[in-house]
Enzyme design. Structure first.
Site, PDB file in Angstrom:
ATOM      1  CD  GLU A   1      -2.878  -1.118   2.387  1.00 55.06           C
ATOM      2  OE1 GLU A   1      -2.624  -0.328   3.328  1.00 55.06           O
ATOM      3  OE2 GLU A   1      -3.762  -1.981   2.424  1.00 55.06           O
TER       4      GLU A   1
ATOM      5  CG  HIS B   1       6.469  -0.682   4.834  1.00 58.26           C
ATOM      6  ND1 HIS B   1       6.285  -0.137   3.583  1.00 58.26           N
ATOM      7  CD2 HIS B   1       5.382  -1.469   5.052  1.00 58.26           C
ATOM      8  CE1 HIS B   1       5.147  -0.570   3.074  1.00 58.26           C
ATOM      9  NE2 HIS B   1       4.580  -1.399   3.945  1.00 58.26           N
TER      10      HIS B   1
HETATM   11  P1  AMP Z   1       1.704  -2.421   3.196  1.00 57.85           P
HETATM   12  O1  AMP Z   1       0.364  -2.921   2.763  1.00 57.85           O
HETATM   13  O2  AMP Z   1       2.688  -3.525   3.428  1.00 57.85           O
HETATM   14  O3  AMP Z   1       2.231  -1.338   2.269  1.00 57.85           O
HETATM   15  O4  AMP Z   1       1.496  -1.785   4.630  1.00 57.85           O
HETATM   16  C1  AMP Z   1       1.309  -0.414   4.860  1.00 57.85           C
HETATM   17  C2  AMP Z   1       1.073  -0.241   6.338  1.00 57.85           C
HETATM   18  O5  AMP Z   1       1.240   1.118   6.658  1.00 57.85           O
HETATM   19  C3  AMP Z   1      -0.323  -0.653   6.808  1.00 57.85           C
HETATM   20  O6  AMP Z   1      -0.209  -1.659   7.806  1.00 57.85           O
HETATM   21  C4  AMP Z   1      -0.906   0.651   7.372  1.00 57.85           C
HETATM   22  O7  AMP Z   1      -1.719   0.455   8.497  1.00 57.85           O
HETATM   23  C5  AMP Z   1       0.356   1.440   7.703  1.00 57.85           C
HETATM   24  N1  AMP Z   1       0.200   2.886   7.716  1.00 57.85           N
HETATM   25  C6  AMP Z   1      -0.372   3.669   6.758  1.00 57.85           C
HETATM   26  N2  AMP Z   1      -0.298   4.963   7.113  1.00 57.85           N
HETATM   27  C7  AMP Z   1       0.342   5.008   8.310  1.00 57.85           C
HETATM   28  C8  AMP Z   1       0.725   6.054   9.200  1.00 57.85           C
HETATM   29  N3  AMP Z   1       0.453   7.346   8.941  1.00 57.85           N
HETATM   30  N4  AMP Z   1       1.370   5.735  10.348  1.00 57.85           N
HETATM   31  C9  AMP Z   1       1.641   4.438  10.636  1.00 57.85           C
HETATM   32  N5  AMP Z   1       1.315   3.401   9.834  1.00 57.85           N
HETATM   33  C10 AMP Z   1       0.662   3.675   8.690  1.00 57.85           C
END
Ligand code: AMP
Length: 126
Positions: A105, A110
């Site tokens: 996402e 990360h």
């Molecule tokens: P991915 O699907 O591996 O890209 O995971 C993205 C992650 O980022 C998800 O678990 C979201 O909950 C997290 N996320 C998105 N925006 C934020 C934010 N502002 N602070 C902390 N985590 C976030």
């Protein structure tokens, strides 16, 4: 094809201080903070400060200093969170999604550190 980093992604904004985060640990080249929508009792995200889209990008193009710092930060987080199996913790799962099929996402590398409950098998058959 070259990697195309979007500087407007949400983690880039966190690194620039434009939006808040719940920091657990900050080092010279890395930042660890709590996921905004935790999937497990412990859900920490570890990111490099450099503009890398995914782990393959980082592994191919990051400096040795960045790679060492990022790797040690993940180790430090596991220690801080008390999840190391060798120290009596319940263990953890580390996930890094890359690209469409993995449903990444946020297009800034990360690692999710997930722990605090039984996590089940990592994948189910298609
Ligand atoms: P991915 O699907 O591996 O890209 O995971 C993205 C992650 O980022 C998800 O678990 C979201 O909950 C997290 N996320 C998105 N925006 C934020 C934010 N502002 N602070 C902390 N985590 C976030």
């Amino acid at each position: 094809m070259a990697y195309d980093y979007d500087p407007e992604n949400v983690f880039a904004k966190i690194l620039r201080g434009e939006i808040p985060n719940d920091t657990v640990l900050e080092t010279e080249h890395s930042l660890a903070f709590r996921d905004i929508a935790p999937q497990t009792p412990t859900h920490v995200l570890v990111i490099p400060k450099g503009p890398y889209v995914s782990y393959d990008h980082f592994a191919l193009e990051a400096t040795e200093a960045e790679i060492v710092d990022f790797t040690r930060t993940i180790g430090a987080i596991c220690k801080m969170m008390g999840v190391q199996p060798s120290e009596g913790g319940g263990g953890f799962r580390m996930i890094s999604n890359a690209g469409e099929d993995a449903i990444q996402e946020v297009p800034h590398l990360h690692f999710h550190i997930l722990a605090g409950r039984p996590l089940g098998r990592i994948l189910t058959p298609a």
